[in-house]
Write an enzyme that holds these catalytic residues in place. Structure first.
Site, PDB file in Angstrom:
ATOM      1  N   GLU A 276       0.823  -1.213   0.000  1.00  0.00           N
ATOM      2  CA  GLU A 276       0.000   0.000   0.000  1.00  0.00           C
ATOM      3  C   GLU A 276       0.860   1.269   0.000  1.00  0.00           C
ATOM      4  OE1 GLU A 276      -3.776   0.330   0.285  1.00  0.00           O
ATOM      5  OE2 GLU A 276      -2.879   2.115  -0.586  1.00  0.00           O
ATOM      6  N   ASP A 280       1.096   4.129  -2.888  1.00  0.00           N
ATOM      7  CA  ASP A 280       0.706   5.508  -2.568  1.00  0.00           C
ATOM      8  C   ASP A 280       1.841   6.492  -2.852  1.00  0.00           C
ATOM      9  OD1 ASP A 280      -1.603   4.308  -1.733  1.00  0.00           O
ATOM     10  OD2 ASP A 280      -1.355   4.737   0.399  1.00  0.00           O
ATOM     11  N   SER A 474      -7.257   2.285  -3.777  1.00  0.00           N
ATOM     12  CA  SER A 474      -5.957   2.695  -3.253  1.00  0.00           C
ATOM     13  C   SER A 474      -5.080   3.294  -4.347  1.00  0.00           C
ATOM     14  CB  SER A 474      -5.219   1.480  -2.699  1.00  0.00           C
ATOM     15  OG  SER A 474      -5.753   1.101  -1.481  1.00  0.00           O
TER      16      SER A 474
END
Ligand SMILES: *[C@@H]1O[C@H](CO)[C@@H](O)[C@H](O)[C@H]1NC(C)=O
Ligand SMILES: *[C@@H]1O[C@H](CO)[C@@H](O)[C@H](O)[C@H]1NC(C)=O
Ligand SMILES: *[C@@H]1O[C@H](CO)[C@@H](O)[C@H](O)[C@H]1NC(C)=O
Ligand SMILES: *[C@@H]1O[C@H](CO)[C@@H](O)[C@H](O)[C@H]1NC(C)=O
Length: 557
Positions: A276, A280, A474
């Site tokens: 993640e 990001d 995401s």
């Protein structure tokens, strides 16, 4: 951590009496009691005091965010925001007197003082609150929480305390949107930029997004620009991965990519790259070229982590102008704990009032939003929190070129937050066209989400030495946030304010600067979900960004 000791000067003797406000909740079916919490173990309790003037904060937020207002862009100072949310002095006195009487020393954990914290042994918490703190196991996540099914607050404290957390709030701990990961070899790109490389049909990398959304490749230049990425669950983004990602996909950038790391709640500040966080960071630093980016690493997976993160930010004199978060909760967790949800949401309103654009992902399970939702029975659509907070921007997902909705894109209607005026015309138009489809499965008066969307499938990401394809909202959330960070660059260079809370602008004038997505739907848990339609829909919101059109809009304001 910001922890200002509050010195209680007055030690009053309160008559506790036998009466108090007792809150009792029915046991939650997805939590199983295990055993009484050990009496000597320590609980960290956060006490929220009512804000002095929350309606004033909301009015001020809209006043500076509505492009038709003469005060558009005149964001509030830290002190102005705090004046709205600070508790009344008599609340501070009543609560600190009560705690002092029990030899407890509260610390203020929010800059306005609307949240106090105490560390207290379970035995003392049981007697203070008439509680029976018990270990409960969450059946879906396997996590154990210490909670109580009832608490009693003395009557005279009732007007002065909004909630004590954690007591009766059974919030399933944070989980990442769990973007899926599939190892791949990166495409061999021609060193000469082409318009829309053919590989974009199968794999998304920054050039695809730049071409599709007309995002500039030249580095941002405005001083004072900033972009924040919040990370939880000990996730980390490695600079080695980012360097190799840039070598592969941003050969046009000659300076080494970088980002700052700030730890909140003992969040990790070094280590191997994880999924993640790598996604990001690579799709903020790699898309918002040249915008100074900070990774806020939080080590607490419970709702406390969210409380501490937003209070940490609110305590800063300079906020990131854009904040992107790809984590969320099942909104149903907050039923019975609406005060806690409202407090979070009002904290995001404070960020917006000070000029930060706040983005959250809409979830990856269609109309069920979270796979943790044990009510996955096609009788009630779920929702994702904080995405349902009306004071931030929720981002859904699309895929393919030409774009269609990603079927996992979380979207729908809140059961806690009422529909804000800025979206009522758009939502009414959708509901009229929808007719009786999904009747009874969702709350027509709730805050509808997402607000916008972006590509969310097959994002090539370098994670701990391996390239892989990642899927989820995401991916869309940092992408949209990066577009806004670059728009801020243009605004700042033109001597204008940052965009701040953008929903009032997007719903009133922004739709024509977005690509309307009209193909696809978001089924989930055996239900058809919502279909996309012309205009706003609860799958892709108002649509995906067109930087050039948005630039014309925001520089003309
Ligand atoms: C407190 O909770 C435990 C479960 O942890 C239960 O066995 C016990 O009966 C409860 N005590 C009271 C007084 O309700
Ligand atoms: C529907 O949403 C509103 C907020 O707009 C809330 O007050 C109400 O309780 C919700 N109804 C149901 C049945 O959940
Ligand atoms: C990163 O990769 C190394 C080498 O393959 C491995 O030992 C390590 O456990 C990985 N780290 C994470 C967080 O997966
Ligand atoms: C919708 O998208 C699908 C691919 O996902 C495509 O096969 C179909 O033709 C599209 N429909 C319309 C009406 O554009």
């Amino acid at each position: 951590m910001i922890a200002t000791p509050l010195v209680a000067l007055v030690i009053a003797t309160l008559s506790l009496g036998a009466h108090g406000r007792r809150t009792t909740i029915v046991p939650k079916p997805n939590f199983v009691p295990l055993r009484p919490a050990p009496s000597t173990s320590s609980l960290q309790l956060t006490l929220a005091l009512p804000p002095t003037n929350i309606d004033g904060l909301h009015a001020a937020l809209y006043d500076v965010s509505d492009p038709k207002s003469p005060n558009y862009g005149k964001h509030l100072s830290k002190a102005e925001v705090e004046a709205f949310v600070a508790p009344k002095p008599d609340s501070v006195k009543a609560v600190t007197d009560w705690l002092t009487q029990h030899s407890l020393r509260p610390e203020a954990v929010s800059p306005s003082g609307d949240m106090l914290r105490i560390d207290i042994p379970v035995s003392k918490a049981n007697s203070l609150l008439g509680a029976n703190f018990t270990e409960f196991k969450n059946k879906d996540s396997g996590t154990t929480l210490v909670r109580t099914l009832s608490v009693t607050i003395p009557d005279d404290l009732e007007p002065h305390l909004q909630f004590i957390y954690p007591t009766t709030q059974f919030i399933v701990p944070l989980k990442p949107e769990n973007p899926t990961f599939q190892v791949v070899n990166p495409p061999k790109l021609s060193r000469k930029r082409q318009s829309m490389p053919e590989q974009c049909a199968f794999e998304v990398f920054p050039e695809c997004l730049q071409d599709l959304y007309h995002i500039p490749t030249a580095p941002a230049t405005a001083s004072g620009n900033s972009l924040g990425v919040s990370g939880y669950l000990s996730e980390f983004a490695s600079t080695d991965d980012l360097d190799i990602f840039f070598d592969a996909f941003r050969p046009d950038v000659t300076t080494a990519p970088e980002f700052d790391v700030v730890s909140v709640d003992n969040g990790v500040t070094s280590g191997d790259g994880t999924l993640e966080a790598s996604l990001d960071i690579q799709y903020t630093v790699g898309v918002a070229t040249g915008v100074p980016t900070t990774f806020y690493s939080n080590g607490n997976p419970f709702a406390d982590g969210f409380i501490d993160m937003v209070n940490f930010l609110l305590a800063q004199d300079e906020l990131p102008l854009v904040l992107t978060t790809s984590y969320g909760f099942d909104e149903a967790s907050f039923l019975g704990a609406e005060d806690l949800a409202n407090t979070f949401c009002n904290a995001y309103a404070q960020l917006g009032a000070r000029g930060t654009s706040v983005f959250f992902c809409s979830g990856d399970n269609g109309v069920y939003s979270f796979s943790f939702n044990s009510l996955c029975d096609a009788t009630t659509f779920g929702a994702t929190f904080p995405s349902t907070c009306p004071f931030l921007t929720s981002v859904g997902g699309t895929q393919n070129i030409p774009e269609v909705a990603a079927s996992f894109s979380g979207g729908g209607f809140s059961n806690i937050f009422a529909q804000p005026d800025y979206q009522s015309a758009a939502v009414e138009g959708y509901l009229d066209a929808l007719g009786s489809t999904n009747d009874g499965l969702f709350n027509r008066t709730g805050r509808a989400f997402p607000d916008v969307s972006a590509q969310s499938v097959n994002f090539i990401t370098r994670i701990n030495g391996t390239f892989g394809l990642v899927l989820g909202t995401s991916a869309s959330t940092p992408t949209f946030a990066s577009v806004v960070a670059l728009l801020n660059d243009a605004r700042l260079n033109a001597g204008k304010s940052p965009l701040g809370f953008i929903n009032p602008l997007l719903y009133s004038q922004g739709a024509c600067a977005l690509n309307d997505i009209t193909n696809g739907s978001n089924p989930g848990c055996g239900a058809q979900g919502f279909p996309t339609m012309e205009g706003w829909d609860p799958v892709t919101g108002l649509g995906t960004p067109d930087y050039e059109k948005l630039l014309a809009l925001v520089t003309g304001l």
